[in-house]
Write a protein that holds these residues in place. Structure first.
Motif, short mmCIF file in Angstrom:
data_model
loop_
_atom_site.label_atom_id
_atom_site.label_comp_id
_atom_site.label_asym_id
_atom_site.label_seq_id
_atom_site.Cartn_x
_atom_site.Cartn_y
_atom_site.Cartn_z
N VAL A 1 -11.74 21.01 5.24
CA VAL A 1 -12.64 22.11 5.59
C VAL A 1 -13.75 21.55 6.48
O VAL A 1 -14.38 20.55 6.14
N VAL A 2 -13.95 22.18 7.60
CA VAL A 2 -15.02 21.77 8.51
C VAL A 2 -16.30 22.46 8.06
O VAL A 2 -16.35 23.67 7.87
N PHE A 3 -17.34 21.65 7.87
CA PHE A 3 -18.65 22.18 7.48
C PHE A 3 -19.71 21.45 8.30
O PHE A 3 -20.33 20.51 7.83
N PRO A 4 -19.87 21.86 9.57
CA PRO A 4 -20.85 21.14 10.39
C PRO A 4 -22.28 21.53 10.02
O PRO A 4 -22.60 22.70 9.85
N VAL A 5 -23.13 20.53 9.89
CA VAL A 5 -24.53 20.75 9.58
C VAL A 5 -25.39 19.96 10.55
O VAL A 5 -24.92 19.05 11.23
N VAL A 6 -26.66 20.32 10.61
CA VAL A 6 -27.64 19.54 11.38
C VAL A 6 -28.61 18.90 10.40
O VAL A 6 -28.81 19.40 9.29
N LEU A 7 -29.20 17.77 10.81
CA LEU A 7 -30.23 17.14 9.98
C LEU A 7 -31.35 18.15 9.74
O LEU A 7 -31.75 18.86 10.67
N PRO A 8 -31.89 18.21 8.53
CA PRO A 8 -32.87 19.24 8.22
C PRO A 8 -34.28 18.98 8.76
O PRO A 8 -35.10 19.89 8.76
N THR A 9 -34.56 17.76 9.23
CA THR A 9 -35.90 17.49 9.75
C THR A 9 -35.84 16.34 10.73
O THR A 9 -34.85 15.60 10.79
N GLU A 10 -36.90 16.20 11.52
CA GLU A 10 -37.00 15.05 12.41
C GLU A 10 -37.55 13.89 11.60
O GLU A 10 -38.46 14.07 10.80
N GLY A 11 -37.00 12.71 11.81
CA GLY A 11 -37.48 11.55 11.08
C GLY A 11 -36.46 10.44 11.12
O GLY A 11 -35.55 10.44 11.95
N TYR A 12 -36.62 9.51 10.20
CA TYR A 12 -35.76 8.33 10.13
C TYR A 12 -35.03 8.30 8.81
O TYR A 12 -35.65 8.51 7.76
N ILE A 13 -33.75 8.00 8.84
CA ILE A 13 -33.00 7.85 7.60
C ILE A 13 -33.35 6.50 7.00
O ILE A 13 -33.13 5.45 7.62
N THR A 14 -33.97 6.54 5.83
CA THR A 14 -34.44 5.32 5.18
C THR A 14 -33.51 4.88 4.05
O THR A 14 -33.60 3.74 3.60
N ARG A 15 -32.65 5.76 3.60
CA ARG A 15 -31.68 5.40 2.58
C ARG A 15 -30.48 6.31 2.73
O ARG A 15 -30.62 7.52 2.93
N GLY A 16 -29.30 5.74 2.60
CA GLY A 16 -28.08 6.51 2.75
C GLY A 16 -27.49 6.93 1.42
O GLY A 16 -28.10 6.77 0.35
N TYR A 17 -26.30 7.45 1.51
CA TYR A 17 -25.54 7.94 0.36
C TYR A 17 -25.01 6.72 -0.42
O TYR A 17 -24.25 5.92 0.12
N GLU A 18 -25.47 6.56 -1.67
CA GLU A 18 -25.10 5.42 -2.51
C GLU A 18 -24.73 5.92 -3.90
O GLU A 18 -25.51 5.80 -4.84
N PRO A 19 -23.52 6.50 -4.05
CA PRO A 19 -23.17 7.11 -5.34
C PRO A 19 -23.17 6.11 -6.50
O PRO A 19 -23.46 6.50 -7.63
N ALA A 20 -22.90 4.84 -6.25
CA ALA A 20 -22.92 3.84 -7.32
C ALA A 20 -24.33 3.69 -7.92
O ALA A 20 -24.48 3.33 -9.09
N GLN A 21 -25.35 3.98 -7.10
CA GLN A 21 -26.74 3.93 -7.57
C GLN A 21 -27.27 5.33 -7.93
O GLN A 21 -28.47 5.51 -8.07
N ARG A 22 -26.37 6.28 -8.05
CA ARG A 22 -26.72 7.67 -8.35
C ARG A 22 -27.66 8.26 -7.30
O ARG A 22 -28.51 9.08 -7.59
N HIS A 23 -27.50 7.82 -6.05
CA HIS A 23 -28.25 8.38 -4.92
C HIS A 23 -27.25 9.16 -4.07
O HIS A 23 -26.49 8.58 -3.30
#
Length: 126
Positions: A1-23
């Motif tokens: 399923v294609v679900f294209p989204v845009v970033l919700p705000t201007e800024g810098y990604i400081t942490r990514g998706y880390e499911p092992a750390q429950r993030h």
């Protein structure tokens, strides 16, 4: 399923998706009070306060998708409102017990399971 989204705000990604750390999302650092936008068209299914997440908005989208926007300074949309991609829904903040600085914590869930938002973002430059 294609679900294209845009970033919700201007800024810098400081942490990514880390499911092992429950993030289960992306942390996007930005300036307090800057607009947080809906990443895709949808309905507001939650707009309120949670002790860990602070001021939080959850949007429901077609295809079993939910998007989460956490730690906002203030909320601009009410429950059951329909919002369009790019529409301001909150102001960036540092609210909630788990926030460690001004940012938006942005999650995407598909059918009740968290997924990596980076796989869906149209305007991601990293």
């Amino acid at each position: 399923v294609v679900f294209p989204v845009v970033l919700p705000t201007e800024g810098y990604i400081t942490r990514g998706y880390e499911p092992a750390q429950r993030h289960y999302g992306l942390d996007i650092a930005g300036s307090v009070g800057s607009p947080v936008h809906a990443s895709a068209d949808g309905y507001v299914v939650f707009s309120g306060w949670a002790s860990d997440d602070g001021n939080k908005i959850i949007l429901s989208h077609p295809g079993g998708f939910l998007t989460f926007y956490k730690h906002n300074q203030s909320l601009l949309t009410a429950m059951n409102a329909y919002v369009r991609r790019g529409e301001p829904i909150a102001l960036l903040g540092n609210s909630g017990e788990t926030s460690a600085g001004p940012h938006v914590h942005f999650e995407i869930w598909k059918d009740g399971v968290p997924v990596d938002p980076a796989n869906f973002i149209l305007n991601l430059n990293f």
